[in-house]
Scaffold this motif. Structure first.
Motif, short mmCIF file in Angstrom:
data_model
loop_
_atom_site.label_atom_id
_atom_site.label_comp_id
_atom_site.label_asym_id
_atom_site.label_seq_id
_atom_site.Cartn_x
_atom_site.Cartn_y
_atom_site.Cartn_z
N GLN A 127 -45.75 12.20 -38.02
CA GLN A 127 -44.85 13.18 -38.63
C GLN A 127 -45.63 14.46 -38.85
N ARG A 128 -45.48 15.41 -37.94
CA ARG A 128 -46.28 16.63 -38.02
C ARG A 128 -45.60 17.71 -38.85
N GLY A 129 -44.31 17.54 -39.11
CA GLY A 129 -43.56 18.57 -39.83
C GLY A 129 -43.98 18.68 -41.29
N ASP A 130 -43.85 19.87 -41.82
CA ASP A 130 -44.28 20.16 -43.18
C ASP A 130 -43.33 19.56 -44.22
N PHE A 197 -36.76 32.99 -42.19
CA PHE A 197 -36.86 32.18 -40.98
C PHE A 197 -36.36 33.01 -39.81
N THR A 198 -37.16 33.10 -38.76
CA THR A 198 -36.77 33.85 -37.58
C THR A 198 -35.52 33.23 -36.96
N GLU A 199 -34.60 34.06 -36.54
CA GLU A 199 -33.42 33.54 -35.85
C GLU A 199 -33.83 33.16 -34.42
N PHE A 200 -34.41 31.99 -34.32
CA PHE A 200 -34.84 31.47 -33.02
C PHE A 200 -34.17 30.11 -32.88
N GLU A 227 -44.10 24.32 -40.28
CA GLU A 227 -43.32 24.96 -41.33
C GLU A 227 -42.18 25.79 -40.77
N GLY A 228 -42.02 25.78 -39.46
CA GLY A 228 -41.01 26.64 -38.86
C GLY A 228 -41.55 28.05 -38.70
N LEU A 229 -40.84 28.85 -37.92
CA LEU A 229 -41.27 30.22 -37.67
C LEU A 229 -40.64 31.13 -38.72
N ARG A 230 -41.46 31.58 -39.64
CA ARG A 230 -40.95 32.50 -40.67
C ARG A 230 -42.11 33.35 -41.17
N ASN A 231 -41.90 34.62 -41.33
CA ASN A 231 -42.95 35.52 -41.80
C ASN A 231 -42.29 36.77 -42.35
N PRO A 232 -43.06 37.55 -43.12
CA PRO A 232 -42.49 38.81 -43.60
C PRO A 232 -42.15 39.71 -42.42
N GLY A 233 -41.05 40.42 -42.52
CA GLY A 233 -40.65 41.29 -41.44
C GLY A 233 -39.27 41.86 -41.67
N ALA A 234 -38.69 42.35 -40.61
CA ALA A 234 -37.34 42.92 -40.66
C ALA A 234 -36.62 42.55 -39.38
N ARG A 235 -35.32 42.38 -39.49
CA ARG A 235 -34.56 42.16 -38.26
C ARG A 235 -33.23 42.90 -38.34
N ALA A 236 -32.84 43.39 -37.18
CA ALA A 236 -31.54 44.04 -37.08
C ALA A 236 -30.64 43.15 -36.24
N SER A 237 -29.37 43.12 -36.56
CA SER A 237 -28.44 42.39 -35.71
C SER A 237 -27.21 43.23 -35.47
N ALA A 251 -35.93 40.75 -34.24
CA ALA A 251 -36.78 40.66 -35.43
C ALA A 251 -38.17 41.15 -35.10
N VAL A 252 -38.77 41.87 -36.04
CA VAL A 252 -40.18 42.24 -35.98
C VAL A 252 -40.82 41.67 -37.23
N GLN A 253 -41.81 40.80 -37.03
CA GLN A 253 -42.42 40.13 -38.17
C GLN A 253 -43.93 40.13 -38.03
N ASN A 254 -44.61 39.84 -39.14
CA ASN A 254 -46.05 39.64 -39.05
C ASN A 254 -46.33 38.46 -38.13
N SER A 255 -47.52 38.48 -37.53
CA SER A 255 -47.77 37.45 -36.51
C SER A 255 -48.88 36.48 -36.93
N GLN A 256 -49.29 36.50 -38.20
CA GLN A 256 -50.42 35.63 -38.56
C GLN A 256 -50.03 34.45 -39.44
N GLY A 257 -50.91 33.45 -39.47
CA GLY A 257 -50.77 32.35 -40.40
C GLY A 257 -50.05 31.15 -39.82
N GLY A 258 -50.00 30.08 -40.61
CA GLY A 258 -49.38 28.83 -40.17
C GLY A 258 -47.89 28.95 -39.95
N THR A 259 -47.27 29.98 -40.54
CA THR A 259 -45.84 30.18 -40.36
C THR A 259 -45.54 31.01 -39.11
N ALA A 260 -46.61 31.38 -38.38
CA ALA A 260 -46.43 31.96 -37.04
C ALA A 260 -47.33 31.13 -36.14
#
Lengths: 476, 311
Positions: A127-130, A197-200, A227-237, A251-260
């Motif tokens: 079980q690798r999920g957080d 959470f990134t809309e992916f 942990e899924g793909l989520r980071n500080p950022g902004a997105r337009a839809s 979406a444009v988000q930060n690209s570092q850390g375990g959440t990326a």
């Protein structure tokens, strides 16, 4: 209520002003002045009473039927005098008085408790999920406080704070999501900003309590991260003016850390044998860019289809100029007949297919235990990984849902091998969920795991969920 | 430098303008109602000046509608949105509103109608406790089956229509007047039909016919559900059967989407009759609001031995 007390205060002040502001009167001087004053005070009192009377009438009228518009024409009223149903115990203005569902803030707490056993002693190897079960016995994988509401006429705000207990029974806290969404931009645009959470695809946007299975699909964990793909950022839809529903996200988000996870992440599981390179943000291209297009069609009165394409692009930490691209396609179909009761019966099918190209940097790895041996030379190379999950849910009778999910991941050739983070794996997971109400559920799931490196394992998990507070609304 | 930027912006703006939908009301006012009963009243008030879409299908459980993406598009284009306003749609309307990003129908905008506003609802919760079942804090949301309440709702709808589309306000006033008069005329007839049944006790599946029976002087003594939203349990039914016998309940009223097992079981053990009563107009057999109430009144009268053929 406040209006009335304001009037009272106003009247009292005017009386006071009249009394104290009048020119000082010598004792025993002209009695006529005193009489005048008395008369004036009487006048003020009378006016006050009249005002109160008027207010009372107004309040009563508002209480009886408060469609803000002018009163209905008397001709129509005459025919049937009966007012709307009025029971003695019910206040007349439910909308204004009770804020249960419409307070400034919706507050809820959602708890998940897992219990189960696995043939693998080290449950986290499977079980690798957080937010998956982490050990034989009990796991509290996701206990979240969810806050949302309208900030003002311009923004909606959301905060989601997750607590969980780790293997040492210590509490871990995650600021999982905090963002605001615009409510009234022109041209069908909407902007979201904060940590989200990134809309992916589909699953990445859902919180664990909304998942249909106890654990995260393997492919999501491997590519978007535990942990899924989520980071500080902004997105337009942009809600496109097509004759069917379709929406474009960027979406444009930060690209570092375990959440990326597949990007500027220095965890070993995401580096494929390479040491972490120094990879600061040198320009806007070093941020995470995630576009998505989704469309939906009603195939009939009782069938709907949603299809989406997603991408996530950004730098990774295995080299100083290496980048990652993830592509995903998702499909969701649901049948729910026109005579459904309590949301049942229904049949749904959901599939996500993901592919990743990970440019791994060149590296020389020396074994510190054997310094004389020649180093392992890892070239700069592109690592290709694929995976999918596909699940069917059948709500066969009221409150009961049977589910079956198949998971599969595979990795193309790479210089660093064997690597359990890229090796072939699959999982078959049937489950059964009993939704007592919208606020609680009990789930039983069997996982059959097989991996190139892991071998075969069986696990049985039960999961209980309860929700306190605001009514949950479900996205499709 | 500046001119090049400007030059590149011009086609971009043109593109955006080309693809964006106009935000002024179209020829027909676009009206979205969450349920078919609200839609029917909106049609009665708006006539040919409005194009009304109902989100929930007429025969489905309105508490559990899917927030389908196609609805987001519909709500996005709405000039007026009519919702019940007593949490009936709490499980599915919020994501639609968020996705629709339509300021014309945001809470507080003239195009948003909360039908419950101005009505005194039954069973307003004095205490919020979910161990009592899924009780709606603002009160029982199934008020549309009371024709007198429907008149008040029609007024709220007229107000919204007039606020959004002033030029045709007189049409909406006329539509409202006609609807009120039609309800008043029919009400006298319905009351006459059900007059002999005044005081009759009935049992329903869910608390969704309370307003209807109260209007006609009948009494809902219990429900098959032990608590709102909780399916019938054996314990509750074994208590219900003797109670119904003691109170001589002859009718069990259920909506078309309910399961038949439990109602039939209770009917068998009490000698009562199960009557499937639609709660929504369906555009076909019961084309509009008046036809729905008329149908229901006659069904109840017929089921309890009144011919219902007094008209």
């Amino acid at each position: 209520m406040r209006a009335r007390s304001n009037v009272r205060v106003g009247a009292a002040i005017s009386v006071a002003v009249l009394v104290f502001w009048s020119p000082p009167i010598a004792v025993g001087e002209d009695r006529g002045v005193v009489a005048d004053l008395r008369r004036e005070i009487e006048d003020v009192r009378r006016q006050m009473r009249a005002l109160e009377e008027k207010l009372k009438q107004l309040e009563e009228r508002a209480g009886a039927a408060s469609a803000p518009p002018p009163a209905p024409p008397p001709a129509a009223l005459a025919a049937v005098p009966a007012p709307p149903p009025r029971a003695p115990w019910s206040p007349a203005q439910p909308m204004a008085l009770l804020s249960g569902a419409r307070g400034y803030l919706n507050l809820s707490f959602d708890a998940l408790v897992d219990f189960g056993w696995s043939t693998n002693r080290e449950v986290t190897a499977l079980q690798r999920g957080d937010h998956d079960p982490i050990e034989r016995g009990f796991t509290l994988p996701n206990e979240e406080i969810f806050l949302d509401g309208a900030v003002d006429p311009y923004f909606q705000g959301v905060a989601d704070i997750v607590f969980k207990l780790n293997e040492d029974n210590e509490t871990e806290v995650e600021l999982e999501e905090v963002y605001l969404t615009t409510a009234s931009l022109p041209w069908n645009l909407q902007v979201k900003a904060g940590q989200f959470f990134t809309e992916f695809g589909r699953l990445n946007q859902q919180h664990p309590h909304a998942w249909d299975f106890v654990d995260q699909p393997l492919v999501i964990g491997r590519m978007l991260g535990p942990e899924g793909l989520r980071n500080p950022g902004a997105r337009a839809s942009w809600l496109a003016p097509t004759p069917f529903y379709s929406e474009l996200f960027l979406a444009v988000q930060n690209s570092q850390g375990g959440t990326a996870f597949s990007f500027r992440n220095t965890e070993e599981a995401a580096l494929f044998g390479r040491p972490a390179a120094d990879r600061p943000v040198r320009g806007p291209w070093d941020l995470l860019l995630a576009p998505r297009y989704v469309a939906s069609f009603d195939l009939s009165d009782s069938q709907a289809l949603v299809a989406g394409l997603s991408g996530a692009f950004g730098p990774n930490a295995s080299g100083t100029s290496t980048r990652t691209q993830i592509y995903g396609g998702d499909l969701y179909w649901k049948w729910k007949p026109a005579w459904q009761s309590g949301g049942f019966p229904f049949l749904s099918w959901q599939t996500e297919l993901l592919g990743r190209r990970y440019e791994a940097g060149a590296a020389e790895i020396r074994d510190p235990a054997a310094p004389d041996l020649p180093p392992l030379e890892l070239p700069r190379e592109s690592l290709y990984d694929w995976g999918l999950y596909s699940q069917v849910l059948y709500g066969f009778t009221q409150r009961w849902v049977a589910g079956l999910r198949g998971d599969w991941v595979t990795g193309g050739r790479g210089a660093f091998r064997p690597d359990e983070n890229r090796a072939d794996r699959y999982r078959i997971a049937p489950n059964l969920t009993f939704h007592l109400t919208e606020f609680s559920k009990i789930r039983l799931q069997y996982d059959y795991d097989h991996g190139q490196i892991l071998g075969s394992d069986s696990s049985v998990w039960t999961q209980v969920e309860f929700l306190l507070g605001a009514h949950a609304a479900h996205k499709f | 430098m500046r001119t090049t930027i400007r030059r590149s912006f011009v086609p971009l703006l043109a593109l955006v303008a080309l693809f964006s939908t106009p935000s002024y009301p179209a020829d027909e006012l676009k009206v979205v109602a969450t349920t078919a009963d609200l839609a029917a009243v909106a049609r009665a008030v708006g006539g040919d000046d409005v194009e009304v879409t109902a989100l929930a299908r007429p025969a489905e459980d309105p508490h559990f509608v899917d927030a389908k993406p196609s609805f987001i598009r519909v709500v996005n284009q709405a000039d007026v949105l009519i919702e019940g306003g007593a949490s009936l749609e709490a499980g599915w309307l919020p994501p639609l509103l968020e996705g629709a990003r339509n300021p014309r129908i945001s809470a507080g905008a003239p195009g948003r109608v909360f039908a419950a506003q101005g009505l005194a609802l039954l069973e307003v919760a004095t205490q919020l406790d979910r161990s009592m079942g899924d009780v709606h804090p603002q009160g029982n949301p199934h008020f549309m089956l009371d024709p007198v309440a429907a008149k008040t709702v029609a007024e709220s709808i007229r107000t919204a229509f007039c606020a959004v589309d002033r030029t045709r306000c007189s049409d909406y006033e006329a539509g409202l007047r006609a609807f009120r008069e039609a309800v008043d005329a029919a009400l006298a007839d319905w009351q006459a039909t059900l007059a002999p049944l005044r005081g009759t006790k009935v049992v329903t599946y869910h608390k969704d016919f309370d307003y209807f029976f109260q209007r006609f002087g009948m009494q809902v003594v219990d429900t098959l559900e032990p608590k709102p939203g909780i399916p019938p349990s054996p314990t509750h039914l074994t208590e219900l059967v003797p109670k119904m016998r003691a109170e001589q309940v002859r009718l069990i009223v259920i909506e078309p989407f309910r399961e038949r097992g439990n109602p039939d079981f209770v009917a068998q053990h009490t000698g009562a009759r199960v009557l499937v009563l639609p709660a929504m107009p369906d555009g076909q057999d019961r084309p509009d609001y008046l036809a729905l109430i008329d149908y229901d009144v006659r069904q109840v009268a017929a089921a309890l031995g009144q011919t219902g053929a007094t008209r």
